[in-house]
Design an enzyme around this catalytic site. Structure first.
Site, short mmCIF file in Angstrom:
data_model
loop_
_atom_site.label_atom_id
_atom_site.label_comp_id
_atom_site.label_asym_id
_atom_site.label_seq_id
_atom_site.Cartn_x
_atom_site.Cartn_y
_atom_site.Cartn_z
N CYS A 248 0.86 -1.19 -0.03
CA CYS A 248 0.13 0.20 0.01
C CYS A 248 0.91 1.26 0.00
O CYS A 248 0.78 2.18 -0.73
CB CYS A 248 -0.85 -0.04 1.21
N ARG B 296 -7.76 -4.46 -3.33
CA ARG B 296 -7.41 -3.01 -4.30
C ARG B 296 -8.32 -3.03 -5.35
O ARG B 296 -8.10 -3.53 -6.53
CB ARG B 296 -5.90 -3.46 -4.74
#
Ligand code: BEZ
Length: 240
Positions: free
Chosen positions: A58, A141
């Site tokens: 991330c 995601r």
């Protein structure tokens, strides 16, 4: 299963589809409160989720997106991030990124786009970002491309372990805008400057014309015709 359980499950699995209006929500973000999608009408928006703050994949994604933000803004596109973390975690993580993290030659990266706090998973559930087979509480995601009229135009979902390709996200944004502006489709691996596809012939007469008379087209067969569209023409229309 009782009614409450059913409605929770349905919420978890509700997913906007391409062509749907973007589900509405109000949220607290690192840039103040937002009303979505109404605050974003008139521009394209990429609403994307990530599993958690203070995680390496991330972090690499956020740095890359923040680095590219101006490029997306020039294509009339705003960025909005989300994870199932609280506001103070978001603030602390973004400060750490700016102060300490170096990745792929990027450092001192300030994330200026809003990052939504979604501890309740209210937004994540509306957008199908919680996919329990992958994780019960962390968002996958997801990338939602939302057009200036608030319609969902494309969706990408990646698993937790797989960092996204931001060149592809940018390419898809430019390709959709090119399709809208020039009424064409874009073939595999298209990028500005490459030939575009015109809509298939809708009658036998047009099919015949395409094969015999269309000088500005290159037809591989009656149903597969391309034309030139130069890069400058595309970029002049799409970039501010
Ligand atoms: C990461 O961003 O590094 C990550 C987050 C959740 C699961 C796996 C990796």
């Amino acid at each position: 299963m009782n009614t409450i359980e059913m409605s929770q499950e349905q919420q978890t699995f509700s997913m906007p589809r391409i062509g749907d209006k973007a589900p509405e929500f109000k949220a607290v973000t690192t840039q103040g409160e937002i009303n979505f999608p109404s605050d974003y009408k008139g521009s394209w928006t990429i609403l994307f989720s990530h599993p958690a703050d203070f995680t390496p994949v991330c972090t690499s994604e956020f740095m890359t997106f923040a680095h590219l933000e101006e490029k997306f803004n020039k294509a009339n596109c705003k960025l909005v991030g989300l994870s199932v973390d609280g506001l103070y975690s978001h603030i602390a993580w973004l400060r750490t990124i700016k102060d300490k993290i170096e990745f792929n030659g990027m450092k001192d990266i300030e994330v200026k786009f809003p990052l939504i706090e979604d501890i309740t998973m209210n937004v994540a559930k509306k957008y199908g970002m919680i996919q329990p087979g992958e994780h019960q509480t962390q968002a996958v995601r997801a990338v939602f491309f939302i057009d200036p009229e608030s319609t969902v135009r494309a969706i990408i979902y990646y698993p937790l372990s797989l960092g996204r390709n931001f060149d592809e996200i940018y390419r898809a944004l430019i390709a959709m805008q090119t399709s809208d502006k020039f009424n064409v489709a874009t073939p595999a691996d298209w990028e500005p400057g490459k030939d575009v596809i015109i809509s298939p012939a809708g009658s036998c007469g047009v099919a015949e014309e395409r094969m015999t008379k269309s000088e500005d087209l290159e037809c591989k067969d009656w149903f597969f015709c391309t034309k030139k569209l130069d890069k400058d023409t595309v970029l002049k229309e799409v970039l501010k």
